[in-house]
Design a protein around this motif. Sequence first.
Motif, short mmCIF file in Angstrom:
data_model
loop_
_atom_site.label_atom_id
_atom_site.label_comp_id
_atom_site.label_asym_id
_atom_site.label_seq_id
_atom_site.Cartn_x
_atom_site.Cartn_y
_atom_site.Cartn_z
N SER A 49 -79.35 60.12 -85.50
CA SER A 49 -79.79 61.49 -85.26
C SER A 49 -81.10 61.43 -84.48
O SER A 49 -81.71 60.37 -84.35
CB SER A 49 -79.98 62.22 -86.59
OG SER A 49 -80.98 61.57 -87.34
N LYS A 50 -81.52 62.56 -83.97
CA LYS A 50 -82.75 62.60 -83.17
C LYS A 50 -83.97 62.14 -83.99
O LYS A 50 -84.90 61.57 -83.45
CB LYS A 50 -82.96 64.02 -82.63
CG LYS A 50 -84.01 64.11 -81.57
CD LYS A 50 -83.61 63.32 -80.33
CE LYS A 50 -84.65 63.51 -79.24
NZ LYS A 50 -84.47 62.62 -78.14
N ASN A 51 -83.92 62.35 -85.31
CA ASN A 51 -85.06 61.94 -86.15
C ASN A 51 -85.03 60.45 -86.50
O ASN A 51 -85.88 59.97 -87.21
CB ASN A 51 -85.15 62.79 -87.42
CG ASN A 51 -83.98 62.57 -88.36
OD1 ASN A 51 -83.17 61.66 -88.18
ND2 ASN A 51 -83.88 63.43 -89.36
N GLU A 93 -77.20 69.88 -81.63
CA GLU A 93 -77.94 68.72 -82.15
C GLU A 93 -77.99 67.64 -81.08
O GLU A 93 -77.17 67.61 -80.17
CB GLU A 93 -77.28 68.15 -83.40
CG GLU A 93 -77.41 69.04 -84.62
CD GLU A 93 -78.81 69.02 -85.22
OE1 GLU A 93 -79.43 67.95 -85.26
OE2 GLU A 93 -79.24 70.09 -85.67
N LYS A 94 -78.95 66.72 -81.23
CA LYS A 94 -79.07 65.58 -80.31
C LYS A 94 -78.96 64.29 -81.11
O LYS A 94 -79.44 64.19 -82.23
CB LYS A 94 -80.40 65.63 -79.55
CG LYS A 94 -80.47 66.80 -78.62
CD LYS A 94 -81.69 66.77 -77.76
CE LYS A 94 -81.66 67.98 -76.83
NZ LYS A 94 -82.75 67.96 -75.91
N TYR A 95 -78.31 63.30 -80.49
CA TYR A 95 -78.09 61.99 -81.09
C TYR A 95 -78.46 60.93 -80.05
O TYR A 95 -78.51 61.21 -78.87
CB TYR A 95 -76.62 61.83 -81.50
CG TYR A 95 -76.15 62.92 -82.44
CD1 TYR A 95 -76.27 62.76 -83.82
CD2 TYR A 95 -75.63 64.11 -81.96
CE1 TYR A 95 -75.86 63.77 -84.69
CE2 TYR A 95 -75.22 65.12 -82.81
CZ TYR A 95 -75.34 64.94 -84.18
OH TYR A 95 -74.95 65.93 -85.03
N ASN A 96 -78.71 59.70 -80.50
CA ASN A 96 -79.05 58.61 -79.59
C ASN A 96 -78.13 57.43 -79.81
O ASN A 96 -77.84 57.07 -80.96
CB ASN A 96 -80.49 58.14 -79.81
CG ASN A 96 -81.51 59.09 -79.23
OD1 ASN A 96 -81.34 59.58 -78.14
ND2 ASN A 96 -82.55 59.37 -79.98
N SER A 108 -83.24 52.77 -77.11
CA SER A 108 -82.31 53.88 -76.93
C SER A 108 -81.69 53.79 -75.54
O SER A 108 -82.41 53.70 -74.54
CB SER A 108 -83.02 55.22 -77.08
OG SER A 108 -83.44 55.42 -78.40
N GLU A 111 -78.95 59.65 -74.74
CA GLU A 111 -79.06 60.79 -75.64
C GLU A 111 -77.77 61.59 -75.52
O GLU A 111 -77.31 61.87 -74.41
CB GLU A 111 -80.25 61.66 -75.23
CG GLU A 111 -80.45 62.88 -76.11
CD GLU A 111 -81.65 63.68 -75.66
OE1 GLU A 111 -82.75 63.42 -76.17
OE2 GLU A 111 -81.46 64.56 -74.79
N SER A 113 -75.91 65.12 -76.51
CA SER A 113 -76.16 66.49 -76.94
C SER A 113 -74.84 67.22 -77.08
O SER A 113 -73.89 66.94 -76.35
CB SER A 113 -77.01 67.24 -75.91
OG SER A 113 -78.20 66.57 -75.64
#
Length: 169
Positions: A49-51, A93-96, A108, A111, A113
């Motif tokens: 996840s982005k976090n 949401e954004k993922y890497n 990374s 990204e 989205s």
Amino acid sequence: MANIVVKKLPNNLDRILFHVDSETVEKKNKLCGWIIDMDSEINRVFYSSKNGKTISEIHLCFPRPKLGESFPDIENSGNSGFEIDHSNFKAEEKYNIKIQLHSGQTISLAEISTVNSILYVHIPKTAGSTINNIMEELLGHSAVLKHVESKSNWKDELQNRNISFCLAI
């Protein structure tokens, strides 16, 4: 309906070759691509996840015969493909996509989205062709359906192709 947009991120590792297929329409809910490490330094591949929370490991095990032919000295280059099931991705949401090297360094690569669908109805003489070209460049040819007025099966095409942008004039 959400659509997937992948943005490659810059990194300073020339030895890592990475690609995400633009045409994955046949494999619904799958994001496909490949990763090759010229120096065999990758310890693991995953997406988060982005976090930063790891969501799932990515297994480089899907056949890519042309890569095997192109890189015969790289171990398992012919099976360097991956698939990510994005059916559980949350809208907006954004993922890497990340790699972790044997040294522990995490990098990374891209990204991911999710973007909600867009329907655009063009009013003649209001820059519709320009908007259409921009959307096709941003989202890719397979995600844009142009001139639906000339397609008798336009509703089916919208559903089957998971269209992001529809230009009607």
